[in-house]
Design an enzyme around this catalytic site. Structure first.
Site, PDB file in Angstrom:
ATOM      1  N   GLU A  34       0.833  -1.205   0.000  1.00 11.84           N
ATOM      2  CA  GLU A  34       0.000   0.000   0.000  1.00 11.84           C
ATOM      3  C   GLU A  34       0.863   1.248   0.000  1.00 11.84           C
ATOM      4  OE1 GLU A  34      -3.631  -0.910   2.802  1.00 11.84           O
ATOM      5  OE2 GLU A  34      -4.192   0.541   1.282  1.00 11.84           O
ATOM      6  N   TYR A 124       0.405  -7.700  -1.953  1.00 14.42           N
ATOM      7  CA  TYR A 124      -0.743  -7.008  -1.370  1.00 14.42           C
ATOM      8  C   TYR A 124      -2.006  -7.607  -1.973  1.00 14.42           C
ATOM      9  CZ  TYR A 124      -4.088  -3.337  -0.212  1.00 14.42           C
ATOM     10  OH  TYR A 124      -5.189  -2.652   0.238  1.00 14.42           O
ATOM     11  N   ASP A 165       0.800  -8.259   2.864  1.00 13.18           N
ATOM     12  CA  ASP A 165      -0.563  -8.167   3.393  1.00 13.18           C
ATOM     13  C   ASP A 165      -1.435  -9.115   2.596  1.00 13.18           C
ATOM     14  OD1 ASP A 165      -3.088  -7.561   4.197  1.00 13.18           O
ATOM     15  OD2 ASP A 165      -2.937  -5.392   3.875  1.00 13.18           O
ATOM     16  N   HIS A 266      -1.066  -0.913  10.107  1.00 15.33           N
ATOM     17  CA  HIS A 266      -0.387  -2.213  10.200  1.00 15.33           C
ATOM     18  C   HIS A 266       0.965  -2.047  10.910  1.00 15.33           C
ATOM     19  CE1 HIS A 266      -2.779  -4.391   6.967  1.00 15.33           C
ATOM     20  NE2 HIS A 266      -3.138  -3.140   6.772  1.00 15.33           N
TER      21      HIS A 266
END
EC number: 3.1.11.2
Length: 278
Positions: A34, A124, A165, A266
């Site tokens: 991200e 991601y 992630d 996170h």
DNA sequence: ATGTCCCAGTCTCTGGGA
């Protein structure tokens, strides 16, 4: 050798914290997610001053992944062969179609690089939104493309890490209250099956030490004081093959990085490897 | 749980995404 993975929720917004964290933690390789940053806009010069080379893959407003390394970056791969293109907007109502153009190219969700003798993937996964949405099907298709890409690379047996992630909690233990997630994404059997299929390729889930609290959560919603109540999820995963796992000395969630002013939602996962026995 | 943060465009607010 110290490796880490961190969903930074915008590398531009997080740059001061990222630079401070790099200086303090001194990882050799960092996988970022991200980044929300086009590759040519990535702050490569700033991290370069700390000794890191950058491989970035980004499409601007959303998504974006990168690998930072001070042990070399070679054989960079952007995206996955056969990765899906999300077509959900085309199926939505006409008003949505006016404001949200249909994607014509894949999103920036995967980048691979060889760093210090380890093949490293920064990943991601799509969020999925709701299990009845087109975005959820897209998520499962993306995992299928990931499985194919990793299967090809794992066949050699060379050291490989696939971290990032994953937007899936592997077990009910990995969410603060399983009852709350009934009917939600991140915990469905199909998503967990996608993770199991990756592990069936020879990848292992390197579960970090939580440092505080009973569970090694890596994500806490910004809202409602979730972090301070430790109402989190373990969705940032460090998957590694045998050649890496036998070198794992320790692994931890750096929850300090989730504290204070202007954190990502996170926390980083940090993994220390013994030197390659050769 | 739905209490925040981030982004770009419509640009000191709004809508979308997580």
């Amino acid at each position: 050798m110290r490796l880490a993975t961190w969903n930074v929720n915008s590398v531009k917004a997080r740059l001061p914290r990222l630079l401070g964290w790099l200086e303090e933690t001194r990882p050799d390789v960092v996988c970022l997610q991200e980044t929300k940053c086009r590759a040519d806009m990535f702050p490569a010069a700033e991290v370069g001053e700390l000794g890191y080379e950058t491989a970035a893959h980004g499409d601007g407003r959303w998504n974006g992944v990168a690998v930072l390394s001070r042990v070399g970056v070679a054989d960079v791969t952007r995206g996955l062969p056969g990765e899906p293109v999300y077509q959900g907007a085309a199926e939505d109502d006409p008003q949505t179609r006016l404001t949200e153009p249909v994607l014509t190219r894949p999103e920036a969700r995967a980048i691979g690089a060889t760093c210090g003798g380890v093949r490293v993937w920064s990943l991601y996964a799509p969020n999925g939104r709701t299990p009845d949405s087109a975005h959820y099907l897209y998520k499962l298709e993306w995992f299928a493309a990931l499985r194919e890409a990793l299967a090809a690379e794992l066949s050699e047996g060379a050291p490989l890490v696939a971290c990032g992630d994953y937007n899936v909690a592997p077990t009910d233990e990995d969410v603060w209250d399983p009852a709350v997630f009934t009917g939600s994404t991140h915990v469905t059997p199909a998503e967990r099956r996608a993770l199991a299929e990756l592990r069936a390729l020879g990848l292992h889930d390197v579960i970090p030490t939580p440092m505080k609290g009973p569970r090694p959560y890596t994500y806490w919603d910004y809202r409602a004081g979730m972090f301070h109540k430790d109402m989190g999820m373990r969705i940032d995963l460090f998957y590694a093959n045998d050649a890496v796992v036998r070198r794992v000395r320790s692994a931890y969630v750096d929850r300090e990085a989730r504290k204070g002013k202007g954190p990502s939602d996170h926390a980083p996962v940090v993994v220390d490897l013994d030197t390659d026995p050769g």
